[in-house]
Motif scaffolding. Structure first.
Motif, PDB file in Angstrom:
ATOM      1  N   ASP A 152     -41.904  -3.409 -37.613  1.00  0.00           N
ATOM      2  CA  ASP A 152     -41.723  -4.771 -37.133  1.00  0.00           C
ATOM      3  C   ASP A 152     -40.875  -5.578 -38.113  1.00  0.00           C
ATOM      4  N   TRP A 153     -40.036  -6.470 -37.628  1.00  0.00           N
ATOM      5  CA  TRP A 153     -39.163  -7.257 -38.495  1.00  0.00           C
ATOM      6  C   TRP A 153     -39.970  -8.202 -39.383  1.00  0.00           C
ATOM      7  N   GLN A 154     -41.122  -8.648 -38.907  1.00  0.00           N
ATOM      8  CA  GLN A 154     -41.942  -9.553 -39.711  1.00  0.00           C
ATOM      9  C   GLN A 154     -42.512  -8.842 -40.934  1.00  0.00           C
ATOM     10  N   SER A 200     -37.231 -18.653 -37.805  1.00  0.00           N
ATOM     11  CA  SER A 200     -36.141 -18.436 -36.851  1.00  0.00           C
ATOM     12  C   SER A 200     -36.417 -17.215 -35.977  1.00  0.00           C
ATOM     13  N   GLY A 201     -37.034 -16.195 -36.527  1.00  0.00           N
ATOM     14  CA  GLY A 201     -37.416 -15.037 -35.722  1.00  0.00           C
ATOM     15  C   GLY A 201     -38.479 -15.384 -34.705  1.00  0.00           C
ATOM     16  N   ARG A 202     -39.396 -16.240 -35.089  1.00  0.00           N
ATOM     17  CA  ARG A 202     -40.434 -16.675 -34.157  1.00  0.00           C
ATOM     18  C   ARG A 202     -39.826 -17.514 -33.032  1.00  0.00           C
ATOM     19  N   ILE A 203     -38.868 -18.360 -33.366  1.00  0.00           N
ATOM     20  CA  ILE A 203     -38.190 -19.148 -32.341  1.00  0.00           C
ATOM     21  C   ILE A 203     -37.431 -18.224 -31.392  1.00  0.00           C
ATOM     22  N   ARG A 204     -36.784 -17.214 -31.941  1.00  0.00           N
ATOM     23  CA  ARG A 204     -36.023 -16.285 -31.095  1.00  0.00           C
ATOM     24  C   ARG A 204     -36.959 -15.467 -30.200  1.00  0.00           C
ATOM     25  N   PRO A 216     -39.472 -17.548 -51.351  1.00  0.00           N
ATOM     26  CA  PRO A 216     -40.422 -17.992 -50.327  1.00  0.00           C
ATOM     27  C   PRO A 216     -39.792 -18.914 -49.286  1.00  0.00           C
ATOM     28  N   ILE A 217     -38.846 -19.741 -49.715  1.00  0.00           N
ATOM     29  CA  ILE A 217     -38.178 -20.636 -48.781  1.00  0.00           C
ATOM     30  C   ILE A 217     -37.333 -19.840 -47.793  1.00  0.00           C
ATOM     31  N   VAL A 218     -36.572 -18.883 -48.297  1.00  0.00           N
ATOM     32  CA  VAL A 218     -35.726 -18.060 -47.428  1.00  0.00           C
ATOM     33  C   VAL A 218     -36.588 -17.223 -46.486  1.00  0.00           C
ATOM     34  N   ASN A 219     -37.672 -16.657 -46.983  1.00  0.00           N
ATOM     35  CA  ASN A 219     -38.563 -15.874 -46.118  1.00  0.00           C
ATOM     36  C   ASN A 219     -39.155 -16.747 -45.013  1.00  0.00           C
TER      37      ASN A 219
END
Length: 107
Positions: free
Chosen positions: A31-33, A87-91, A78-81
């Motif tokens: 999974d990407w997460q 953004s992945g959740r929005i997608r 942590p900010i970038v993660n």
């Protein structure tokens, strides 16, 4: 071999080991997460390598740059993660907010 050289080698080995574990985790996870979480682990490897350079070179120009890089990685990762996961959740879901009662259906 001085104690500085020995400590430097130990910290470099630990940092590289964490980097290898993080890379293996990114490759193995489906999974990407999960991949993003393992990529965050590599930050600690960078910090350990920066500490190794600081131990070896002391507080000189090189040591200060290594310390600045380690601190930057500790703050920025942590900010970038968080941005990547949001953004992945929005997608995936269309919105990053989700109520407890909402059902998530598999794609």
């Amino acid at each position: 071999m001085t104690w500085r050289s020995a400590a430097s080698v130990v910290f470099v080995c630990l940092g590289v080991g964490l980097g290898l574990i993080a890379t293996l985790g990114v490759v193995v996870m489906r999974d990407w997460q999960d991949r993003v979480h393992y990529a965050g682990l590599s930050t600690f490897g960078v910090v350990l390598i920066g500490v190794s350079v600081l131990i070896r070179e002391s507080f000189s120009t090189i040591g200060d740059k290594a310390l600045a890089t380690a601190v930057f990685m500790l703050v920025a990762t942590p900010i970038v993660n968080h941005v990547i996961l949001r953004s992945g959740r929005i997608r995936t879901l269309g919105d990053w907010r989700r109520n407890v009662d909402d059902r998530i259906e598999a794609p």
